[in-house]
Write an enzyme that holds these catalytic residues in place. Structure first.
Site, PDB file in Angstrom:
ATOM      1  N   ALA A   1       0.822  -1.221   0.000  1.00 14.30           N
ATOM      2  CA  ALA A   1       0.000   0.000   0.000  1.00 14.30           C
ATOM      3  C   ALA A   1       0.849   1.262   0.000  1.00 14.30           C
ATOM      4  O   ALA A   1       0.322   2.352  -0.207  1.00 14.30           O
ATOM      5  CB  ALA A   1      -0.927   0.000   1.227  1.00 14.30           C
TER       6      ALA A   1
ATOM      7  N   LYS B   1      -6.733   6.199 -11.309  1.00 15.93           N
ATOM      8  CA  LYS B   1      -5.888   7.141 -12.073  1.00 15.93           C
ATOM      9  C   LYS B   1      -4.839   6.420 -12.919  1.00 15.93           C
ATOM     10  O   LYS B   1      -4.182   7.026 -13.765  1.00 15.93           O
ATOM     11  CB  LYS B   1      -5.245   8.151 -11.122  1.00 15.93           C
ATOM     12  CG  LYS B   1      -6.309   9.051 -10.485  1.00 15.93           C
ATOM     13  CD  LYS B   1      -5.768  10.041  -9.512  1.00 15.93           C
ATOM     14  CE  LYS B   1      -6.877  10.981  -9.027  1.00 15.93           C
ATOM     15  NZ  LYS B   1      -7.998  10.289  -8.377  1.00 15.93           N
TER      16      LYS B   1
ATOM     17  N   VAL C   1     -13.484   7.379   0.549  1.00 12.96           N
ATOM     18  CA  VAL C   1     -14.154   8.421   1.340  1.00 12.96           C
ATOM     19  C   VAL C   1     -13.331   8.723   2.594  1.00 12.96           C
ATOM     20  O   VAL C   1     -13.052   7.824   3.387  1.00 12.96           O
ATOM     21  CB  VAL C   1     -15.553   7.939   1.774  1.00 12.96           C
ATOM     22  CG1 VAL C   1     -16.258   9.014   2.588  1.00 12.96           C
ATOM     23  CG2 VAL C   1     -16.364   7.535   0.570  1.00 12.96           C
ATOM     24  N   GLY C   2     -12.934   9.970   2.738  1.00 12.87           N
ATOM     25  CA  GLY C   2     -12.318  10.408   3.995  1.00 12.87           C
ATOM     26  C   GLY C   2     -10.857  10.049   4.171  1.00 12.87           C
ATOM     27  O   GLY C   2     -10.300  10.274   5.243  1.00 12.87           O
TER      28      GLY C   2
HETATM   29  N1  LIG Z   1      -6.809   7.118  -0.712  1.00 12.79           N
HETATM   30  C1  LIG Z   1      -7.401   6.929  -1.880  1.00 12.79           C
HETATM   31  O1  LIG Z   1      -8.378   7.618  -2.235  1.00 12.79           O
HETATM   32  C2  LIG Z   1      -6.889   5.841  -2.798  1.00 12.79           C
HETATM   33  C3  LIG Z   1      -7.657   5.519  -3.931  1.00 12.79           C
HETATM   34  C4  LIG Z   1      -7.193   4.516  -4.780  1.00 12.79           C
HETATM   35  C5  LIG Z   1      -5.992   3.883  -4.493  1.00 12.79           C
HETATM   36  N2  LIG Z   1      -5.249   4.239  -3.404  1.00 12.79           N
HETATM   37  C6  LIG Z   1      -3.975   3.542  -3.169  1.00 12.79           C
HETATM   38  O2  LIG Z   1      -4.053   2.881  -1.921  1.00 12.79           O
HETATM   39  C7  LIG Z   1      -2.754   2.848  -1.310  1.00 12.79           C
HETATM   40  C8  LIG Z   1      -2.845   3.310   0.136  1.00 12.79           C
HETATM   41  O3  LIG Z   1      -3.374   4.618   0.152  1.00 12.79           O
HETATM   42  P1  LIG Z   1      -3.645   5.371   1.511  1.00 12.79           P
HETATM   43  O4  LIG Z   1      -4.842   6.216   1.296  1.00 12.79           O
HETATM   44  O5  LIG Z   1      -3.592   4.435   2.663  1.00 12.79           O
HETATM   45  O6  LIG Z   1      -2.352   6.330   1.535  1.00 12.79           O
HETATM   46  P2  LIG Z   1      -1.754   7.153   2.773  1.00 12.79           P
HETATM   47  O7  LIG Z   1      -2.748   7.293   3.848  1.00 12.79           O
HETATM   48  O8  LIG Z   1      -1.120   8.388   2.197  1.00 12.79           O
HETATM   49  O9  LIG Z   1      -0.591   6.195   3.301  1.00 12.79           O
HETATM   50  C9  LIG Z   1       0.579   5.970   2.572  1.00 12.79           C
HETATM   51  C10 LIG Z   1       1.470   5.068   3.388  1.00 12.79           C
HETATM   52  O10 LIG Z   1       2.652   4.792   2.635  1.00 12.79           O
HETATM   53  C11 LIG Z   1       3.788   5.055   3.438  1.00 12.79           C
HETATM   54  N3  LIG Z   1       4.875   5.418   2.544  1.00 12.79           N
HETATM   55  C12 LIG Z   1       4.953   6.447   1.686  1.00 12.79           C
HETATM   56  N4  LIG Z   1       6.132   6.420   1.047  1.00 12.79           N
HETATM   57  C13 LIG Z   1       6.801   5.334   1.506  1.00 12.79           C
HETATM   58  C14 LIG Z   1       8.051   4.762   1.224  1.00 12.79           C
HETATM   59  N5  LIG Z   1       8.891   5.317   0.332  1.00 12.79           N
HETATM   60  N6  LIG Z   1       8.429   3.637   1.874  1.00 12.79           N
HETATM   61  C15 LIG Z   1       7.603   3.064   2.778  1.00 12.79           C
HETATM   62  N7  LIG Z   1       6.397   3.557   3.091  1.00 12.79           N
HETATM   63  C16 LIG Z   1       6.010   4.681   2.454  1.00 12.79           C
HETATM   64  C17 LIG Z   1       3.331   6.163   4.390  1.00 12.79           C
HETATM   65  O11 LIG Z   1       4.082   6.218   5.595  1.00 12.79           O
HETATM   66  P3  LIG Z   1       5.452   7.058   5.728  1.00 12.79           P
HETATM   67  O12 LIG Z   1       5.193   8.376   5.064  1.00 12.79           O
HETATM   68  O13 LIG Z   1       5.693   7.123   7.186  1.00 12.79           O
HETATM   69  O14 LIG Z   1       6.489   6.236   5.021  1.00 12.79           O
HETATM   70  C18 LIG Z   1       1.924   5.664   4.701  1.00 12.79           C
HETATM   71  O15 LIG Z   1       2.015   4.635   5.662  1.00 12.79           O
HETATM   72  C19 LIG Z   1      -1.835   3.658  -2.211  1.00 12.79           C
HETATM   73  O16 LIG Z   1      -1.081   2.765  -3.000  1.00 12.79           O
HETATM   74  C20 LIG Z   1      -2.762   4.464  -3.072  1.00 12.79           C
HETATM   75  O17 LIG Z   1      -2.191   4.706  -4.334  1.00 12.79           O
HETATM   76  C21 LIG Z   1      -5.680   5.191  -2.552  1.00 12.79           C
END
Ligand SMILES: NC(=O)c1ccc[n+]([C@@H]2O[C@H](COP(=O)([O-])OP(=O)(O)OC[C@H]3O[C@@H](n4cnc5c(N)ncnc54)[C@H](OP(=O)(O)O)[C@@H]3O)[C@@H](O)[C@H]2O)c1
Length: 333
Positions: free
Chosen positions: A81, A127, A169-170
């Site tokens: 993730a 995306k 959402v959120g």
């Molecule tokens: N949120 C959405 O609307 C959405 C929609 C579709 C798909 N997604 C996908 O779902 C996944 C999770 O999204 P999320 O909403 O949980 O994102 P998030 O809340 O921004 O969390 C991202 C996580 O990745 C970690 N991270 C970032 N860069 C890193 C690195 N270089 N090495 C290790 N850890 C790293 C961050 O922690 P640190 O910064 O402490 O490393 C955090 O734990 C992503 O792949 C995203 O593309 C999200």
């Protein structure tokens, strides 16, 4: 399926990772859950709420191949993730986004194969379908790498699949907290990029449940896409602040009017199941002839028509303003 198993969640301190952890702990008895991310404070905070004896917190960057190999020792399943996911930040810092989202994916694949992980699911986004921004392009590259990884495993049984969905959402940095903050600050209007803009809409729990299920469904090589509702951004603003003016500010760099999850150009690869679609791989795998119209749970799908596109603007399922309000309330409870 996760009882007695060790699960590694890259990006485990993010919105998805925390909900996934909460769900694993409430439904299963995992041997270990390893949270892998960079920021010690986010891990400390998460450790306050998730302190079951099976929890392990590892500081590490997905850009660091050796550290990932260390983290994967004894792991059964990986959920990848970790990502940089803000569209404007990716446009301004392209190499950072490429290093995390593409090089990081490569490292996860390397570590998973080296350590003989059973199954890996990587999270993708709408995306990544016909991408027009760098974030989407890096996620498409990552998707392609995870699909092709099934060909790189040699005699190992490691299998890789992708889950692609739309706006959660959120989640951190998303539109609902942004609108709610403006309302709380007493703003006199909500900014709307375009009056016609639509988005796919999913709750974090539904995203988590979909990923959990796909660990059971996957052969390896699929891009799984859930059937979810769409919303109009103007309806979202009305659901959050019914009496506030909506002011059109114009579409932002790298933004689409509508999102796509299954592109028309992939319609010959797309299989429709009752509650989801599967984009089957465009490449053939060396070791097995897999039929993607029947998954490992025995669910049977059928090919979609030529030119079919799963698009947030033409989705037959739109939420009304009232439905959005109750959907958001339930999703964020
Ligand atoms: N949120 C959405 O609307 C959405 C929609 C579709 C798909 N997604 C996908 O779902 C996944 C999770 O999204 P999320 O909403 O949980 O994102 P998030 O809340 O921004 O969390 C991202 C996580 O990745 C970690 N991270 C970032 N860069 C890193 C690195 N270089 N090495 C290790 N850890 C790293 C961050 O922690 P640190 O910064 O402490 O490393 C955090 O734990 C992503 O792949 C995203 O593309 C999200």
């Amino acid at each position: 399926m996760f009882d007695g198993k060790t699960i590694l969640i890259t990006g485990g301190t993010g919105s998805f990772g925390k909900k996934y952890t909460e769900t694993l702990l409430s439904r299963y008895k995992p041997k270990r859950i390893i949270i892998y991310s960079r920021d010690e404070l986010k891990q400390f905070d998460m450790g306050q709420d998730y302190n079951d004896p099976c929890m392990r917190y590892m500081i590490g960057d997905v850009r660091d191949k050796e550290r990932l190999v260390q983290a994967c020792d004894g792991v059964d399943y990986i959920i990848h993730a970790a990502a940089l996911k803000q569209v404007p930040a990716a446009e301004y810092n392209p190499m950072e986004c490429i290093n995390t989202n593409i090089r990081g994916a490569e490292n996860v694949i390397h570590a998973a194969i080296k350590c003989g992980i059973k199954k890996v699911i990587a999270l993708s986004t709408d995306k990544a379908a016909n991408p027009i921004n760098l974030y989407g392009a890096t996620k498409l590259a990552s998707d392609k790498m995870f699909v092709a990884a099934n060909n790189m495993v040699g005699r190992r049984e490691t299998r890789f699949a992708v889950v692609r969905y739309g706006n959660v959402v959120g989640s951190r940095g998303s539109v609902v907290p942004f609108f709610e903050k403006r309302v709380a600050e007493g703003a006199d209007h909500l900014p709307i990029t375009d009056a016609d803009m639509t988005r796919f809409w999913i709750s974090l729990q539904d995203g988590v449940d979909f990923v959990l299920k796909n660990f059971e469904r996957m052969h390896g090589g699929e891009v799984f896409v859930p059937k979810i509702p769409s919303i109009r951004v103007t309806d979202l603003a009305s659901a959050i602040a019914p009496n506030l003016e909506q002011r059109i500010i114009g579409i932002r760099p790298g933004e689409k009017l509508h999102e796509i999850m299954c592109p028309a150009d992939d319609s010959h690869l797309t299989v429709e199941f009752e509650d989801h679609y599967v984009l089957s791989p465009s490449i053939k795998f060396y070791d097995a002839e897999v039929s993607y119209d029947k998954n490992c749970l025995g669910e049977v799908g059928k090919p979609v028509g030529r030119g079919f596109e799963y698009n947030s603007g033409t989705n037959p399922h739109f939420l009304t303003v009232d439905e959005i309000a109750s959907f958001n309330k339930a999703a964020m409870a």
